[in-house]
Structures are given as structure tokens and as C-alpha cells.
Design a protein around this motif. Structure first.
Motif, PDB file in Angstrom:
ATOM      1  N   PRO A  56       0.827  -1.201   0.000  1.00 11.31           N
ATOM      2  CA  PRO A  56       0.000   0.000   0.000  1.00 11.31           C
ATOM      3  C   PRO A  56       0.866   1.257   0.000  1.00 11.31           C
ATOM      4  O   PRO A  56       1.962   1.259   0.552  1.00 11.31           O
ATOM      5  N   ASN A  57       0.375   2.311  -0.633  1.00 14.89           N
ATOM      6  CA  ASN A  57       1.100   3.580  -0.702  1.00 14.89           C
ATOM      7  C   ASN A  57       0.796   4.376   0.568  1.00 14.89           C
ATOM      8  O   ASN A  57      -0.275   4.951   0.696  1.00 14.89           O
ATOM      9  N   LEU A  58       1.756   4.411   1.477  1.00 16.18           N
ATOM     10  CA  LEU A  58       1.557   5.136   2.729  1.00 16.18           C
ATOM     11  C   LEU A  58       2.030   6.582   2.640  1.00 16.18           C
ATOM     12  O   LEU A  58       1.898   7.327   3.607  1.00 16.18           O
ATOM     13  N   LYS A  59       2.544   6.990   1.469  1.00 13.48           N
ATOM     14  CA  LYS A  59       2.998   8.372   1.290  1.00 13.48           C
ATOM     15  C   LYS A  59       1.825   9.317   1.064  1.00 13.48           C
ATOM     16  O   LYS A  59       1.939  10.507   1.308  1.00 13.48           O
ATOM     17  N   THR A  60       0.720   8.796   0.560  1.00 13.22           N
ATOM     18  CA  THR A  60      -0.484   9.605   0.339  1.00 13.22           C
ATOM     19  C   THR A  60      -1.655   8.917   1.036  1.00 13.22           C
ATOM     20  O   THR A  60      -2.528   8.347   0.390  1.00 13.22           O
ATOM     21  N   PRO A  61      -1.672   8.965   2.367  1.00 14.36           N
ATOM     22  CA  PRO A  61      -2.696   8.223   3.104  1.00 14.36           C
ATOM     23  C   PRO A  61      -4.120   8.656   2.761  1.00 14.36           C
ATOM     24  O   PRO A  61      -4.392   9.837   2.564  1.00 14.36           O
ATOM     25  N   LEU A  62      -4.967   7.656   2.660  1.00 16.09           N
ATOM     26  CA  LEU A  62      -6.412   7.829   2.493  1.00 16.09           C
ATOM     27  C   LEU A  62      -6.798   8.529   1.189  1.00 16.09           C
ATOM     28  O   LEU A  62      -7.857   9.150   1.107  1.00 16.09           O
ATOM     29  N   SER A  63      -5.965   8.371   0.156  1.00 16.94           N
ATOM     30  CA  SER A  63      -6.271   9.025  -1.122  1.00 16.94           C
ATOM     31  C   SER A  63      -7.078   8.144  -2.065  1.00 16.94           C
ATOM     32  O   SER A  63      -7.224   8.460  -3.235  1.00 16.94           O
ATOM     33  N   GLY A  64      -7.637   7.040  -1.574  1.00 17.21           N
ATOM     34  CA  GLY A  64      -8.534   6.217  -2.374  1.00 17.21           C
ATOM     35  C   GLY A  64      -7.839   5.023  -2.971  1.00 17.21           C
ATOM     36  O   GLY A  64      -6.632   4.999  -3.137  1.00 17.21           O
ATOM     37  N   SER A  65      -8.634   4.010  -3.295  1.00 17.87           N
ATOM     38  CA  SER A  65      -8.091   2.768  -3.839  1.00 17.87           C
ATOM     39  C   SER A  65      -8.644   2.494  -5.229  1.00 17.87           C
ATOM     40  O   SER A  65      -9.811   2.750  -5.505  1.00 17.87           O
ATOM     41  N   MET A  66      -7.791   1.955  -6.070  1.00 21.00           N
ATOM     42  CA  MET A  66      -8.193   1.573  -7.420  1.00 21.00           C
ATOM     43  C   MET A  66      -8.630   0.109  -7.460  1.00 21.00           C
ATOM     44  O   MET A  66      -8.852  -0.440  -8.533  1.00 21.00           O
ATOM     45  N   ILE A  67      -8.757  -0.523  -6.307  1.00 17.22           N
ATOM     46  CA  ILE A  67      -9.265  -1.893  -6.227  1.00 17.22           C
ATOM     47  C   ILE A  67     -10.580  -1.830  -5.461  1.00 17.22           C
ATOM     48  O   ILE A  67     -10.638  -1.317  -4.345  1.00 17.22           O
ATOM     49  N   GLY A  68     -11.638  -2.330  -6.095  1.00 16.21           N
ATOM     50  CA  GLY A  68     -12.963  -2.217  -5.515  1.00 16.21           C
ATOM     51  C   GLY A  68     -13.470  -3.493  -4.885  1.00 16.21           C
ATOM     52  O   GLY A  68     -12.775  -4.512  -4.842  1.00 16.21           O
ATOM     53  N   PHE A  69     -14.704  -3.409  -4.383  1.00 17.46           N
ATOM     54  CA  PHE A  69     -15.433  -4.531  -3.804  1.00 17.46           C
ATOM     55  C   PHE A  69     -16.652  -4.783  -4.686  1.00 17.46           C
ATOM     56  O   PHE A  69     -17.390  -3.848  -4.981  1.00 17.46           O
ATOM     57  N   GLU A  70     -16.891  -6.018  -5.064  1.00 17.20           N
ATOM     58  CA  GLU A  70     -18.156  -6.347  -5.723  1.00 17.20           C
ATOM     59  C   GLU A  70     -19.065  -6.988  -4.692  1.00 17.20           C
ATOM     60  O   GLU A  70     -18.667  -7.910  -3.977  1.00 17.20           O
ATOM     61  N   ILE A  71     -20.274  -6.490  -4.622  1.00 16.11           N
ATOM     62  CA  ILE A  71     -21.289  -7.097  -3.785  1.00 16.11           C
ATOM     63  C   ILE A  71     -22.366  -7.593  -4.748  1.00 16.11           C
ATOM     64  O   ILE A  71     -23.003  -6.782  -5.435  1.00 16.11           O
ATOM     65  N   PRO A  72     -22.509  -8.917  -4.850  1.00  6.86           N
ATOM     66  CA  PRO A  72     -23.440  -9.479  -5.840  1.00  6.86           C
ATOM     67  C   PRO A  72     -24.826  -8.841  -5.766  1.00  6.86           C
ATOM     68  O   PRO A  72     -25.387  -8.656  -4.684  1.00  6.86           O
ATOM     69  N   GLY A  73     -25.324  -8.492  -6.941  1.00 10.49           N
ATOM     70  CA  GLY A  73     -26.635  -7.870  -7.039  1.00 10.49           C
ATOM     71  C   GLY A  73     -26.644  -6.381  -6.770  1.00 10.49           C
ATOM     72  O   GLY A  73     -27.643  -5.710  -7.004  1.00 10.49           O
ATOM     73  N   MET A  74     -25.532  -5.832  -6.286  1.00 13.06           N
ATOM     74  CA  MET A  74     -25.477  -4.404  -5.957  1.00 13.06           C
ATOM     75  C   MET A  74     -24.479  -3.648  -6.814  1.00 13.06           C
ATOM     76  O   MET A  74     -24.643  -2.465  -7.054  1.00 13.06           O
ATOM     77  N   GLY A  75     -23.400  -4.309  -7.225  1.00  9.13           N
ATOM     78  CA  GLY A  75     -22.402  -3.650  -8.056  1.00  9.13           C
ATOM     79  C   GLY A  75     -21.030  -3.659  -7.423  1.00  9.13           C
ATOM     80  O   GLY A  75     -20.766  -4.394  -6.474  1.00  9.13           O
ATOM     81  N   ILE A  76     -20.173  -2.813  -7.978  1.00 11.43           N
ATOM     82  CA  ILE A  76     -18.778  -2.707  -7.538  1.00 11.43           C
ATOM     83  C   ILE A  76     -18.564  -1.310  -6.989  1.00 11.43           C
ATOM     84  O   ILE A  76     -18.975  -0.313  -7.599  1.00 11.43           O
ATOM     85  N   PHE A  77     -17.900  -1.247  -5.837  1.00 11.54           N
ATOM     86  CA  PHE A  77     -17.685   0.023  -5.155  1.00 11.54           C
ATOM     87  C   PHE A  77     -16.189   0.198  -4.906  1.00 11.54           C
ATOM     88  O   PHE A  77     -15.534  -0.717  -4.411  1.00 11.54           O
ATOM     89  N   TYR A  78     -15.658   1.361  -5.252  1.00  6.97           N
ATOM     90  CA  TYR A  78     -14.242   1.668  -5.062  1.00  6.97           C
ATOM     91  C   TYR A  78     -14.095   2.632  -3.886  1.00  6.97           C
ATOM     92  O   TYR A  78     -14.775   3.666  -3.835  1.00  6.97           O
ATOM     93  N   PRO A  79     -13.214   2.312  -2.916  1.00  7.73           N
ATOM     94  CA  PRO A  79     -13.032   3.198  -1.758  1.00  7.73           C
ATOM     95  C   PRO A  79     -12.534   4.582  -2.197  1.00  7.73           C
ATOM     96  O   PRO A  79     -11.485   4.702  -2.814  1.00  7.73           O
TER      97      PRO A  79
END
Length: 168
Positions: A56-79
Motif C-alpha cells: 500500500p502507498n503510505l505516502k499519500t494516506p487515504l487518497s482512495g483505492s483503485m481496487i474495488g469490492f463487488e457485492i453481488p446484485g449491488m455492483g462494484i464500489f471503489y473506496p
């Protein structure tokens, strides 16, 4: 009489400086408390760039992730980016709007947060701690980093994602 007025003015000035120092110390304490809370609440576990990877890139904390979560039936969400960047982060959000997001799941635009965000648990945070976390997020260095928006069920994802396998 004149010397007494000078002493009173000097005393009042010292009191004002003391209050100013206390206000700064309180703001610094809030930022440090907020940093502590962000760490124990594992905000970076999802919202750091490179989260879900071995590096993880700790030089820019909390700047978002390009890896998302898929929740079946709801879609994909990126932090999303939680830094105070005006274009891609929380820069235009007030502290109260930030608090409503992580304690009630409510975004300023009326949309609800992704179900992967544990706002129901975070809704039990004390008001003082909620404020400290919001103050900390506003104190971060702004990082322009736009993550993909939510992707509806069956739509093509623009970036990698993890999925939840529902039991059969």
C-alpha cells in the motif's frame, strides 16, 4: 493609575495568548486523536492507494483505492479519496457532512454509502471522537486521485475488484 492600566492590559494580553495557545493545542489534540481513530478504525485498510496489495502507498494516506469490492446484485464500489482535495476528495465537504457519511451512511448528495463501509458500527462513535476524525481528514495533505465511481450490477468494471461469494 497609568501603571495599573498597563499591568491590566499586559495581564489581559497574556490571558488572550494563553487562550490562543489552548485553542491551538486543542486543535492539535483533535488532529492527533483523529489520526489515532483513523488508524484503529482501519480507514487505510480500504482507502489507501494500493490497499489490498502487498505494497500500500503510505505516502499519500487515504487518497482512495483503485481496487474495488463487488457485492453481488449491488455492483462494484471503489473506496474513495478521503483527503481534502477539491476535485477528487472531501475538499468541499463540511466536517458535519463527513461525520454524517461515516456515522449514518449519508453523502451530501443524498446517495447512501457502499454497503461495505461499516458506518453502522462507526455510528456508535462519540460526538467528540467523530469531530476529531473529521478534523483529521480535513488536515490531510490534499491528493488529487480520482477513483472509479460505483459500477452497477452487470456493468464492466474500469479497474480490478474483489468479489464476495454468497453461500449457495
Amino acid at each position: 493609575m497609568y501603571n495599573q492600566q498597563i499591568r491590566i492590559a499586559a495581564t489581559l494580553g497574556a490571558i488572550a495568548l494563553g487562550f490562543a495557545a489552548m485553542a491551538k493545542a486543542n486543535a492539535d489534540d483533535q488532529v492527533e486523536r483523529g489520526r489515532y481513530l483513523a488508524n484503529i478504525m482501519d480507514c487505510g485498510g480500504c482507502h489507501n492507494t494500493g490497499a489490498f496489495t502487498p505494497e500500500p502507498n503510505l505516502k499519500t494516506p487515504l487518497s482512495g483505492s483503485m481496487i474495488g469490492f463487488e457485492i453481488p446484485g449491488m455492483g462494484i464500489f471503489y473506496p474513495p479519496n478521503l483527503t481534502p482535495d477539491e476535485k477528487s476528495g472531501l475538499g468541499s465537504w463540511s466536517e458535519d457532512e463527513i461525520i454524517a457519511a461515516f456515522t449514518k451512511g449519508e453523502r451530501p448528495d443524498g446517495r447512501i454509502l457502499a454497503p461495505a463501509m461499516p458506518w453502522i458500527s462507526y455510528g456508535h462513535i462519540t460526538p467528540d471522537d467523530a469531530r476529531a476524525l473529521a478534523v483529521y481528514l480535513k488536515s490531510l495533505e490534499p491528493v488529487e486521485h480520482q477513483v472509479p465511481g460505483p459500477v452497477g450490477p452487470g456493468e464492466k468494471a474500469p479497474a480490478p475488484y474483489m468479489t464476495v461469494k454468497m453461500p449457495e
